[in-house]
Design a protein around this motif. Structure first.
Motif, PDB file in Angstrom:
ATOM      1  N   GLU A  37      -2.677   6.059  -6.363  1.00  0.00           N
ATOM      2  CA  GLU A  37      -3.699   6.376  -7.355  1.00  0.00           C
ATOM      3  C   GLU A  37      -3.233   7.490  -8.291  1.00  0.00           C
ATOM      4  O   GLU A  37      -3.446   7.438  -9.503  1.00  0.00           O
ATOM      5  N   GLU A  38      -2.589   8.494  -7.734  1.00  0.00           N
ATOM      6  CA  GLU A  38      -2.120   9.641  -8.530  1.00  0.00           C
ATOM      7  C   GLU A  38      -0.670   9.966  -8.138  1.00  0.00           C
ATOM      8  O   GLU A  38      -0.409  10.968  -7.464  1.00  0.00           O
ATOM      9  N   PRO A  39       0.276   9.112  -8.525  1.00  0.00           N
ATOM     10  CA  PRO A  39       1.668   9.355  -8.121  1.00  0.00           C
ATOM     11  C   PRO A  39       2.318  10.439  -8.981  1.00  0.00           C
ATOM     12  O   PRO A  39       1.950  10.629 -10.153  1.00  0.00           O
ATOM     13  N   PRO A  40       3.296  11.137  -8.435  1.00  0.00           N
ATOM     14  CA  PRO A  40       4.081  12.073  -9.249  1.00  0.00           C
ATOM     15  C   PRO A  40       4.864  11.310 -10.327  1.00  0.00           C
ATOM     16  O   PRO A  40       5.162  10.123 -10.170  1.00  0.00           O
ATOM     17  N   LYS A  41       5.246  11.994 -11.415  1.00  0.00           N
ATOM     18  CA  LYS A  41       5.929  11.335 -12.517  1.00  0.00           C
ATOM     19  C   LYS A  41       7.304  10.811 -12.111  1.00  0.00           C
ATOM     20  O   LYS A  41       7.818   9.870 -12.717  1.00  0.00           O
ATOM     21  N   HIS A  42       7.898  11.395 -11.116  1.00  0.00           N
ATOM     22  CA  HIS A  42       9.250  11.005 -10.719  1.00  0.00           C
ATOM     23  C   HIS A  42       9.269   9.876  -9.694  1.00  0.00           C
ATOM     24  O   HIS A  42      10.348   9.473  -9.258  1.00  0.00           O
ATOM     25  N   LEU A  43       8.113   9.354  -9.313  1.00  0.00           N
ATOM     26  CA  LEU A  43       8.033   8.407  -8.180  1.00  0.00           C
ATOM     27  C   LEU A  43       7.822   6.980  -8.660  1.00  0.00           C
ATOM     28  O   LEU A  43       6.987   6.718  -9.524  1.00  0.00           O
ATOM     29  N   ILE A  44       8.573   6.047  -8.080  1.00  0.00           N
ATOM     30  CA  ILE A  44       8.426   4.606  -8.349  1.00  0.00           C
ATOM     31  C   ILE A  44       8.408   3.872  -7.006  1.00  0.00           C
ATOM     32  O   ILE A  44       9.271   4.102  -6.150  1.00  0.00           O
ATOM     33  N   PHE A  45       7.425   2.996  -6.839  1.00  0.00           N
ATOM     34  CA  PHE A  45       7.361   2.121  -5.667  1.00  0.00           C
ATOM     35  C   PHE A  45       7.723   0.691  -6.099  1.00  0.00           C
ATOM     36  O   PHE A  45       7.232   0.203  -7.128  1.00  0.00           O
ATOM     37  N   ILE A  46       8.557   0.051  -5.296  1.00  0.00           N
ATOM     38  CA  ILE A  46       8.867  -1.365  -5.506  1.00  0.00           C
ATOM     39  C   ILE A  46       8.572  -2.080  -4.186  1.00  0.00           C
ATOM     40  O   ILE A  46       9.264  -1.860  -3.185  1.00  0.00           O
ATOM     41  N   PHE A  47       7.533  -2.921  -4.199  1.00  0.00           N
ATOM     42  CA  PHE A  47       7.142  -3.664  -3.008  1.00  0.00           C
ATOM     43  C   PHE A  47       7.663  -5.102  -3.115  1.00  0.00           C
ATOM     44  O   PHE A  47       7.533  -5.735  -4.172  1.00  0.00           O
ATOM     45  N   ALA A  48       8.206  -5.614  -2.020  1.00  0.00           N
ATOM     46  CA  ALA A  48       8.675  -7.003  -1.968  1.00  0.00           C
ATOM     47  C   ALA A  48       7.961  -7.708  -0.819  1.00  0.00           C
ATOM     48  O   ALA A  48       7.836  -7.141   0.282  1.00  0.00           O
ATOM     49  N   THR A  49       7.485  -8.920  -1.079  1.00  0.00           N
ATOM     50  CA  THR A  49       6.748  -9.648  -0.043  1.00  0.00           C
ATOM     51  C   THR A  49       6.859 -11.154  -0.260  1.00  0.00           C
ATOM     52  O   THR A  49       6.981 -11.625  -1.402  1.00  0.00           O
ATOM     53  N   THR A  50       6.823 -11.886   0.839  1.00  0.00           N
ATOM     54  CA  THR A  50       6.765 -13.351   0.776  1.00  0.00           C
ATOM     55  C   THR A  50       5.329 -13.866   0.898  1.00  0.00           C
ATOM     56  O   THR A  50       5.084 -15.052   0.700  1.00  0.00           O
ATOM     57  N   GLU A  51       4.396 -12.938   1.200  1.00  0.00           N
ATOM     58  CA  GLU A  51       2.995 -13.330   1.364  1.00  0.00           C
ATOM     59  C   GLU A  51       2.103 -12.349   0.603  1.00  0.00           C
ATOM     60  O   GLU A  51       1.457 -11.484   1.206  1.00  0.00           O
ATOM     61  N   PRO A  52       2.058 -12.485  -0.703  1.00  0.00           N
ATOM     62  CA  PRO A  52       1.300 -11.513  -1.505  1.00  0.00           C
ATOM     63  C   PRO A  52      -0.203 -11.522  -1.245  1.00  0.00           C
ATOM     64  O   PRO A  52      -0.881 -10.530  -1.517  1.00  0.00           O
ATOM     65  N   HIS A  53      -0.735 -12.627  -0.726  1.00  0.00           N
ATOM     66  CA  HIS A  53      -2.171 -12.691  -0.469  1.00  0.00           C
ATOM     67  C   HIS A  53      -2.599 -11.744   0.657  1.00  0.00           C
ATOM     68  O   HIS A  53      -3.797 -11.461   0.807  1.00  0.00           O
TER      69      HIS A  53
END
Length: 540
Positions: A149-165
């Motif tokens: 909701e309130e990430p720091p400016k230097h932070l990036i998340f990359i999520f990978a999934t085979t079941e997005p539901h």
């Protein structure tokens, strides 16, 4: 020897893409990510969804290198700077890969949150790549939500999934989602072919197609299968070796089924079933292949093209040639039979017999006939002489020559008088009706026509037709086509002017049809016109 073994790297790792333009089959996604890097519009979180082996984690790593690269080249990572090399070697402290399946508790996510607030050490961004993120527990997702909701400016998340539901909607709504699709067969074939050429390995077209089809849209699976074949066959890979290794069912079995249908040869059903059993093939896999086989025939028959079948050229042309011999409606009926068999197969106590029954149903299935073709066939009967129609539709054996003249009243023939004398007691009433004038008999070549002048005569003679027919055959030594005509119903016959018309009843032949209803189909009109057919009202 030990050094060479340690130097070996599997194909999927050795040929892993290092740049966006090397990612196979996901051009829309890589193009969007490159533009985001070029325009410096990097989102706080990305969700990469799609089946296995299509490039999700690979693209995440390329993106991580691209945003931290010291010398980017057209939004591509240079793979030469210290940051890129550290990420490639897995030693970078700014890019952390986490397996969501084994780090799925609330405590794991809390530890992640505590370390994520610290800025990156060498690069511009601190990046967390969480693979199989759908494996996180609900509590872990909720713990992760706060920092998203309130990430720091230097932070990036990359999520990978085979079941997005399975990803919580509150998490997915805060991510840019990219759906990776299955890779097309032609793209996989091209990739494996390039790898084989670079490795100095010979492989034929059919083998490439089999690898791509078996991979089911996963490039990583295709490369793993390729490694398996290289280990088995060495530098030359042939289709025969592939069939034995993968234990796949050859397309020839499916073409045998369609050939048996065209030839109406039920024996082949048992031969095919026996071959499948002897070779140890799975019946369910055979049904799936058979469904695809007739679907390919239907596609080729309907469209007249085979470019979209994703088949080798020789096999595609064979489908196009074979499709010309089977009607579209027949192919649809066959596909329905196979679909029904697949549903019933899992409950069959004797699968082999169920398979043989399906094959026999396909082989013995009668061909459909278009209504338009039927109408044209009926219309063509107008141009055929009646004698020819009779001889073609109901052939009779050759009969001995007779001295009876053609189309002559029976009263003028002495043979008929002797016939009446001999069978008068057996055929009671025949002679009396003729003498009273209510029955007339005409003898034509191979035909005897009985013309009844009133309903009493017609009913009486109709009940004795079999006896008369048998007696005629005994007396004249040959068979005649015996016809009974209710002339009292036909206004055209003037031989019986005093006969009253009665209500019409079904007659055997040559009855003048009643006035047809106003609305009749074209087929019904033709039947009325050609065969004197008439509509019989249903009893209430």
């Amino acid at each position: 020897m030990i050094l060479s073994i340690m130097d070996y790297i599997v194909t999927a790792r050795k040929w892993r893409p290092q740049r966006f333009d090397q990612v196979v089959g996901q051009e829309p996604i890589t193009h969007t990510l490159k533009n985001a890097v070029r325009l410096n519009r990097i989102h706080q979180a990305y969700l990469f969804a799609g089946p296995r082996g299509v490039g999700k984690t690979t693209t995440a790593r390329i993106l991580a290198r691209a945003v931290n690269c010291k010398n980017p080249q057209d939004a591509e990572p240079c793979n030469e700077c210290d940051s890129c090399k550290a990420i490639l070697s897995g030693t970078s402290l700014d890019v952390i890969e986490i397996d969501g399946a084994s780090n799925n508790s609330v405590d794991d996510v809390r530890n992640l949150r505590e370390s994520a607030i610290y800025p990156p050490i060498a690069g511009k961004y601190k990046i967390y790549i969480i693979d199989e993120v759908h494996m996180l527990s609900t509590s872990a997702f909720n713990a992760l939500l706060k920092i998203l909701e309130e990430p720091p400016k230097h932070l990036i998340f990359i999520f990978a999934t085979t079941e997005p539901h399975k990803v919580l909607p509150t998490i997915a709504s805060r991510c840019q989602r990219f759906d990776f699709h299955r890779i097309e067969i032609d793209t996989i074939i091209k990739n494996i072919s390039n790898i084989a050429s670079a490795e100095g390995i010979e492989i034929d077209e059919m083998s490439l197609f089999t690898i791509a089809k078996k991979a089911d849209g996963s490039l990583r699976d295709a490369q793993s299968i390729f490694d398996q074949f290289v280990a088995s066959s060495g530098k030359v890979i042939s289709f025969d070796n592939i069939k034995s290794i993968l234990h796949i069912i050859d397309n020839e079995y499916f073409f045998k089924v369609s050939d048996a249908y065209k030839q109406k040869n039920p024996q082949m059903a048992f031969e095919i079933s026996e071959e499948l059993t002897q070779n140890g093939y799975d019946y369910s896999e055979f049904l799936s292949g058979l469904m695809e086989h007739f679907r390919n025939l239907l596609f080729a028959r309907v469209t007249g093209k085979v470019e979209n079948l994703d088949l080798p050229k020789a096999l595609a042309q064979k489908y196009l040639d074979e499709s010309l011999h089977i009607e579209i409606k027949d192919l649809i009926r066959i596909l329905n039979l196979i679909a029904q068999a697949e549903q019933q197969f899992k409950f069959a106590s004797m699968p082999k017999i169920r398979l043989e029954l399906l094959l026999l149903q396909i082989i013995e299935m009668p061909s459909t006939l278009e209504i338009s073709a039927l109408i044209n066939e009926i219309k063509s009967l107008k141009n055929i002489p009646q004698a020819q129609v009779v001889s073609e539709t109901k052939p009779t054996p050759s009969l001995p020559q007779t001295n009876l003249p053609q189309s002559k009243p029976a009263e003028e023939l002495p043979e008929w008088d002797r016939f009446l004398e001999k069978y008068n007691s057996k055929i009671n009433g025949l002679k009396a009706f003729m003498q009273s004038g209510t029955l007339k008999v005409e003898i034509r070549e191979k035909q005897i026509v009985l013309i009844a002048g009133n309903e009493l005569t017609y009913t009486n003679i109709k009940s004795k037709l079999k006896v008369i027919n048998q007696a005629v055959k005994e007396f004249f030594g040959q068979e005649f086509d015996l016809k009974l005509i209710p002339a009292y119903k036909e206004a055209a016959h003037s031989e019986f002017p005093n006969t009253k018309k009665t209500e019409q009843v079904p007659a055997e032949t040559n009855v003048t049809p009643t006035a047809p209803p106003e609305s009749k189909t074209e087929v019904e009109k033709l039947l009325v016109e050609l065969f004197n057919a008439r509509e019989i009202p249903l009893s209430k």
